[in-house]
Design a protein around this motif. Structure first.
Motif, PDB file in Angstrom:
ATOM      1  N   ASP A 180       0.799  -1.210   0.000  1.00  0.00           N
ATOM      2  CA  ASP A 180       0.000   0.000   0.000  1.00  0.00           C
ATOM      3  C   ASP A 180       0.843   1.277   0.000  1.00  0.00           C
ATOM      4  OD1 ASP A 180      -2.176   1.656   0.078  1.00  0.00           O
ATOM      5  OD2 ASP A 180      -2.564   1.371   2.219  1.00  0.00           O
ATOM      6  N   VAL A 181       1.546   1.513  -1.090  1.00  0.00           N
ATOM      7  CA  VAL A 181       2.342   2.725  -1.232  1.00  0.00           C
ATOM      8  C   VAL A 181       1.433   3.944  -1.306  1.00  0.00           C
ATOM      9  CG1 VAL A 181       3.823   3.997  -2.846  1.00  0.00           C
ATOM     10  CG2 VAL A 181       4.397   1.659  -2.189  1.00  0.00           C
ATOM     11  N   GLY A 182       0.317   3.826  -2.021  1.00  0.00           N
ATOM     12  CA  GLY A 182      -0.609   4.950  -2.113  1.00  0.00           C
ATOM     13  C   GLY A 182      -1.116   5.376  -0.745  1.00  0.00           C
ATOM     14  N   GLY A 183      -1.481   4.398   0.082  1.00  0.00           N
ATOM     15  CA  GLY A 183      -1.940   4.704   1.431  1.00  0.00           C
ATOM     16  C   GLY A 183      -0.835   5.275   2.296  1.00  0.00           C
ATOM     17  N   GLY A 184       0.372   4.718   2.167  1.00  0.00           N
ATOM     18  CA  GLY A 184       1.497   5.213   2.943  1.00  0.00           C
ATOM     19  C   GLY A 184       1.825   6.656   2.602  1.00  0.00           C
ATOM     20  N   ILE A 185       1.840   6.986   1.315  1.00  0.00           N
ATOM     21  CA  ILE A 185       2.118   8.358   0.907  1.00  0.00           C
ATOM     22  C   ILE A 185       0.992   9.291   1.336  1.00  0.00           C
ATOM     23  CG2 ILE A 185       2.267   9.848  -1.135  1.00  0.00           C
ATOM     24  CD1 ILE A 185       4.136   7.791  -2.370  1.00  0.00           C
ATOM     25  N   SER A 186      -0.245   8.832   1.248  1.00  0.00           N
ATOM     26  CA  SER A 186      -1.374   9.657   1.710  1.00  0.00           C
ATOM     27  C   SER A 186      -1.205  10.030   3.173  1.00  0.00           C
ATOM     28  CB  SER A 186      -2.696   8.907   1.506  1.00  0.00           C
ATOM     29  OG  SER A 186      -2.902   8.576   0.154  1.00  0.00           O
ATOM     30  N   ASN A 187      -0.775   9.077   3.991  1.00  0.00           N
ATOM     31  CA  ASN A 187      -0.570   9.347   5.411  1.00  0.00           C
ATOM     32  C   ASN A 187       0.569  10.332   5.646  1.00  0.00           C
ATOM     33  OD1 ASN A 187      -2.657   7.652   6.168  1.00  0.00           O
ATOM     34  ND2 ASN A 187      -1.336   5.886   6.442  1.00  0.00           N
ATOM     35  N   VAL A 188       1.624  10.218   4.838  1.00  0.00           N
ATOM     36  CA  VAL A 188       2.736  11.158   4.960  1.00  0.00           C
ATOM     37  C   VAL A 188       2.298  12.565   4.548  1.00  0.00           C
ATOM     38  CG1 VAL A 188       5.024  11.767   4.072  1.00  0.00           C
ATOM     39  CG2 VAL A 188       4.522   9.406   4.723  1.00  0.00           C
ATOM     40  N   VAL A 189       1.469  12.660   3.520  1.00  0.00           N
ATOM     41  CA  VAL A 189       0.936  13.968   3.117  1.00  0.00           C
ATOM     42  C   VAL A 189       0.190  14.606   4.285  1.00  0.00           C
ATOM     43  CG1 VAL A 189      -0.753  15.121   1.617  1.00  0.00           C
ATOM     44  CG2 VAL A 189       0.813  13.420   0.649  1.00  0.00           C
ATOM     45  N   VAL A 190      -0.620  13.817   4.990  1.00  0.00           N
ATOM     46  CA  VAL A 190      -1.370  14.331   6.140  1.00  0.00           C
ATOM     47  C   VAL A 190      -0.420  14.899   7.183  1.00  0.00           C
ATOM     48  CG1 VAL A 190      -2.806  13.665   8.120  1.00  0.00           C
ATOM     49  CG2 VAL A 190      -3.392  12.864   5.828  1.00  0.00           C
TER      50      VAL A 190
END
Length: 217
Positions: A78-88
Motif C-alpha cells: 500500500d504505497v498509495g496509502g502510505g504516501i497519503s498518510n505522509v501527506v497528512v
C-alpha cells in the motif's frame, strides 16, 4: 475523536509499507512552514500508478540484473496509502490547513461515486485532496567499476486536486515532483533515505505553492 488519535501516532513515526518505511522525521529546519488555509482538509487515497519495474522486483531484475538490489523494494504494497498518510502529517506539521485528516476516499472511482462521497464529507471537512503516485523509488549503488557511489530517487505525485466538499468546486491543482541523481555522492543513508528525503522535498514544494494561494472556504 478517533482520527486525531491516529494522526498523533502518525506524527510520531513513519508509515510502513510491507517491511519498507515511508516517512521521515518532521523537523522545523527541514519542513517548510505553511501559511494556514482556513479549511478542514480531508486527504483521500493517492492512487498508485507506478510502472511495473517499480512495483515488481522480478521485473526490475529482468531489466537491469543484479543492480536491482540497490533499489528500494516497496513492491505493490500500500504505497498509495502510505504516501497519503505522509501527506497528512507533513501538511499538519507545516501548518498549511486548520485541520488535516485521512478520509476513506479513492480517486479512481467513477465520477458519480466521487461526487456523492465528497459531498457526504461536507459535515466534517471543507475540502478533500486527491492525487496519483506515478513514481516513488530510491537507489544507492555504484558504477560498474565500483569506485563511484551513485544515488538516485524520483517522487512524482501528479494530478493533485483540492475539491470543495459542498459544491465540488476545484480550489487548487498541482503536483509534487522532485528528482535526485548524484555521482560520487556523500549523502548519508541508503536507498530508502533517498526516496523519503525526496518525498519531503516534493511536499515542501506543495507547501510553497499553497503559500502563494488563498483558498476560499
Amino acid at each position: 475523536r478517533q482520527r486525531f488519535l491516529v494522526l498523533g501516532l502518525l506524527l510520531l513515526a513513519g508509515v510502513v509499507a510491507g517491511c519498507a518505511k515511508i516517512g521521515y522525521p518532521l523537523r522545523p529546519e527541514t519542513v517548510k512552514t505553511g501559511k494556514q488555509q482556513p479549511l478542514r482538509l480531508g486527504v483521500g487515497l493517492f492512487i498508485d500508478r507506478r510502472p511495473l519495474e517499480e512495483t515488481d522486483i522480478y521485473e526490475r531484475e529482468r531489466l537491469i540484473g543484479d543492480d536491482a538490489r540497490y533499489y528500494t523494494d516497496y513492491g505493490a504494497t500500500d504505497v498509495g496509502g502510505g504516501i497519503s498518510n505522509v501527506v497528512v502529517k507533513h501538511l499538519l506539521f507545516a501548518g498549511s490547513f486548520r485541520e488535516v485528516a485521512r478520509v476513506q476516499l479513492e480517486g479512481d472511482k467513477t465520477p458519480d461515486y466521487l461526487r456523492r462521497e465528497i459531498k457526504a464529507l461536507s459535515a466534517e471537512f471543507d475540502a478533500v485532496l486527491l492525487g496519483n503516485v506515478d513514481h516513488f523509488f530510491g537507489y544507492d549503488g555504484y558504477n560498474a567499476e565500483g569506485d563511484h557511489r551513485i544515488v538516485e530517487s524520483q517522487v512524482h505525485l501528479v494530478e493533485m486536486k483540492i475539491i470543495r466538499c459542498r459544491d465540488l468546486k476545484l480550489l487548487w491543482s498541482g503536483e509534487a515532483i522532485a528528482n535526485l541523481r548524484e555521482v560520487d555522492s556523500v549523502r548519508k543513508g541508503n536507498e530508502y533515505t533517498m526516496a523519503n528525503d525526496t518525498l519531503r522535498e516534493a511536499l515542501n514544494k506543495v507547501v510553497s505553492d499553497l503559500n502563494r494561494s488563498r483558498l476560499p472556504r
